[in-house]
Design a protein around this motif. Structure first.
Motif, PDB file in Angstrom:
ATOM      1  N   PHE A 178       0.828  -1.204   0.000  1.00  0.00           N
ATOM      2  CA  PHE A 178       0.000   0.000   0.000  1.00  0.00           C
ATOM      3  C   PHE A 178       0.867   1.261   0.000  1.00  0.00           C
ATOM      4  N   ILE A 179       1.831   1.340   0.913  1.00  0.00           N
ATOM      5  CA  ILE A 179       2.651   2.540   1.040  1.00  0.00           C
ATOM      6  C   ILE A 179       3.513   2.752  -0.198  1.00  0.00           C
ATOM      7  N   LEU A 180       4.124   1.686  -0.694  1.00  0.00           N
ATOM      8  CA  LEU A 180       5.023   1.831  -1.833  1.00  0.00           C
ATOM      9  C   LEU A 180       4.287   2.171  -3.122  1.00  0.00           C
ATOM     10  N   ILE A 181       3.102   1.602  -3.318  1.00  0.00           N
ATOM     11  CA  ILE A 181       2.340   1.913  -4.529  1.00  0.00           C
ATOM     12  C   ILE A 181       1.765   3.317  -4.453  1.00  0.00           C
ATOM     13  N   LYS A 182       1.168   3.665  -3.303  1.00  0.00           N
ATOM     14  CA  LYS A 182       0.635   5.018  -3.148  1.00  0.00           C
ATOM     15  C   LYS A 182       1.758   6.049  -3.188  1.00  0.00           C
ATOM     16  N   GLY A 183       2.879   5.732  -2.567  1.00  0.00           N
ATOM     17  CA  GLY A 183       4.010   6.647  -2.603  1.00  0.00           C
ATOM     18  C   GLY A 183       4.544   6.829  -4.010  1.00  0.00           C
ATOM     19  N   PHE A 184       4.595   5.755  -4.767  1.00  0.00           N
ATOM     20  CA  PHE A 184       5.068   5.833  -6.150  1.00  0.00           C
ATOM     21  C   PHE A 184       4.155   6.721  -6.985  1.00  0.00           C
ATOM     22  N   ILE A 185       2.850   6.532  -6.832  1.00  0.00           N
ATOM     23  CA  ILE A 185       1.889   7.345  -7.579  1.00  0.00           C
ATOM     24  C   ILE A 185       1.964   8.806  -7.158  1.00  0.00           C
ATOM     25  N   LEU A 186       2.090   9.037  -5.859  1.00  0.00           N
ATOM     26  CA  LEU A 186       2.121  10.400  -5.347  1.00  0.00           C
ATOM     27  C   LEU A 186       3.408  11.129  -5.731  1.00  0.00           C
ATOM     28  N   PHE A 200       5.014   0.967 -18.715  1.00  0.00           N
ATOM     29  CA  PHE A 200       6.090  -0.025 -18.666  1.00  0.00           C
ATOM     30  C   PHE A 200       6.907   0.143 -17.388  1.00  0.00           C
ATOM     31  N   LEU A 201       7.222   1.387 -17.039  1.00  0.00           N
ATOM     32  CA  LEU A 201       7.997   1.637 -15.828  1.00  0.00           C
ATOM     33  C   LEU A 201       7.208   1.255 -14.580  1.00  0.00           C
ATOM     34  N   ILE A 202       5.914   1.517 -14.593  1.00  0.00           N
ATOM     35  CA  ILE A 202       5.070   1.128 -13.466  1.00  0.00           C
ATOM     36  C   ILE A 202       5.055  -0.390 -13.326  1.00  0.00           C
ATOM     37  N   ALA A 203       4.945  -1.096 -14.447  1.00  0.00           N
ATOM     38  CA  ALA A 203       4.939  -2.557 -14.420  1.00  0.00           C
ATOM     39  C   ALA A 203       6.251  -3.104 -13.867  1.00  0.00           C
ATOM     40  N   ILE A 204       7.369  -2.487 -14.250  1.00  0.00           N
ATOM     41  CA  ILE A 204       8.677  -2.904 -13.743  1.00  0.00           C
ATOM     42  C   ILE A 204       8.744  -2.694 -12.229  1.00  0.00           C
ATOM     43  N   TYR A 205       8.275  -1.553 -11.782  1.00  0.00           N
ATOM     44  CA  TYR A 205       8.295  -1.235 -10.347  1.00  0.00           C
ATOM     45  C   TYR A 205       7.448  -2.226  -9.558  1.00  0.00           C
ATOM     46  N   LEU A 206       6.241  -2.506 -10.026  1.00  0.00           N
ATOM     47  CA  LEU A 206       5.358  -3.450  -9.327  1.00  0.00           C
ATOM     48  C   LEU A 206       5.940  -4.855  -9.340  1.00  0.00           C
TER      49      LEU A 206
END
Length: 311
Positions: A178-186, A200-206
């Motif tokens: 939760f924190i890492l995904i919300k933090g990444f988006i924010l 593509f970058l989001i997919a790599i991060y996840l």
């Protein structure tokens, strides 16, 4: 028949919240459409697969992870583990109330960073902390006020060597995701808008995040007869802050790369090198941070210490 489980009731509440959240978000989008969005554009967006995925993923699924983790901790605190009709019915009512109030809290505290500067990010981060603190307090007091109506387990939850490490791993993974995904988006949305391959970058991060969590599962050996709140809070906080800092620095380097000083024929080559560097660095560092932090707080050394203390 009454079933006692640590995660079944929180998972039920999480699913109920997820469905309510989708309904409320679509309703708010429809009201917004009536005010400003043309009718044909509204239906186009609603049935667009990319928009629908990001709409459900960002607005409902990620929030459901937060609700799931909070429900698991709060229900454990109040000894509410029995899965039956009475508890599920009351839980549905609570999730309906929580979904409505939390939606209005989100609307009034949703501040997105306008640019990639640190002060704008910190300003948005402050409002995000306020929002989720209010939502956590809201859910806690809803359960607290209605706990007399829940069917409680008369005895304490039974901890074993197997479920202790499993429960702590799941809680660590849920809050970290939760924190890492919300933090990444924010933090990185303004920068991602500048990339043509942002998905593509989001997919790599996840993928790196999930891969790191899977590898860190083997580090959870600690046994305890209760939820170790302090260890859980420290491990999640330290690992998440380090990961977001590393990704922030990496994205800043990529965004401010020196390719603009080269002739156009070399720009593509340098961009590919930078993206490859980004992929490898993010995957390696996320896995390394998660592995080291979880091993330190929940590793075999702590497991042996708790065994000696219990003996």
């Amino acid at each position: 028949m009454q079933k006692v489980s640590f995660f079944k009731l929180p998972l039920t509440g999480c699913l109920v919240y997820f469905l309510f959240s989708i309904f409320l978000n679509i309703s708010f989008l429809y009201w917004q459409q009536n005010a400003s969005i043309p009718n044909n554009l509204f239906w186009y967006l609603l049935f667009d697969s990319n928009f629908l995925f990001r709409f459900i993923f960002e607005k409902s699924f990620i929030e459901a992870l937060w609700v799931f983790g909070l429900l698991a901790i709060f229900f454990y605190s109040f000894r509410i583990h029995i899965v039956n009709k009475a508890n599920i019915t009351l839980l549905i009512i609570l999730m309906l109330i929580y979904s409505i109030v939390a939606s209005f809290i989100a609307i009034n505290t949703d501040v997105k960073p306008q640019n990639y500067y640190l002060y704008s990010i910190l300003y948005s981060l402050a409002f995000a902390i306020i929002r989720y603190s209010l939502e956590a307090l809201l859910l806690y007091y809803l359960i607290d006020f209605s706990r007399v109506y829940f069917v409680k387990d008369q005895s304490e939850f039974i901890w074993t060597k197997k479920n202790s490490s499993k429960i702590h791993f799941i809680l660590f993974s849920i809050f970290s995701c939760f924190i890492l995904i919300k933090g990444f988006i924010l933090l990185f949305q303004p920068l991602l808008d500048k990339f043509y391959v942002s998905n593509f970058l989001i997919a790599i991060y996840l993928s790196a995040l999930l891969f790191g969590l899977v590898l860190s599962k083997r580090c959870f050996h600690i046994f305890s007869n209760k939820v170790l709140y302090v260890k859980l809070f420290k491990s999640v906080s330290i690992s998440n802050i380090l990961i977001l800092a590393v990704v922030y620095i990496t994205f800043t380097i990529i965004n401010n790369n020196p390719t603009k000083y080269y002739i156009d024929s070399f720009v593509t080559i340098f961009n590919h090198i930078n993206k490859l560097f980004l992929i490898l660095l993010v995957i390696l560092l996320i896995c390394l941070i998660l592995n080291k932090i979880t091993k330190y707080y929940f590793g075999m050394t702590n497991f042996k210490k708790s065994q000696n203390e219990s003996n």
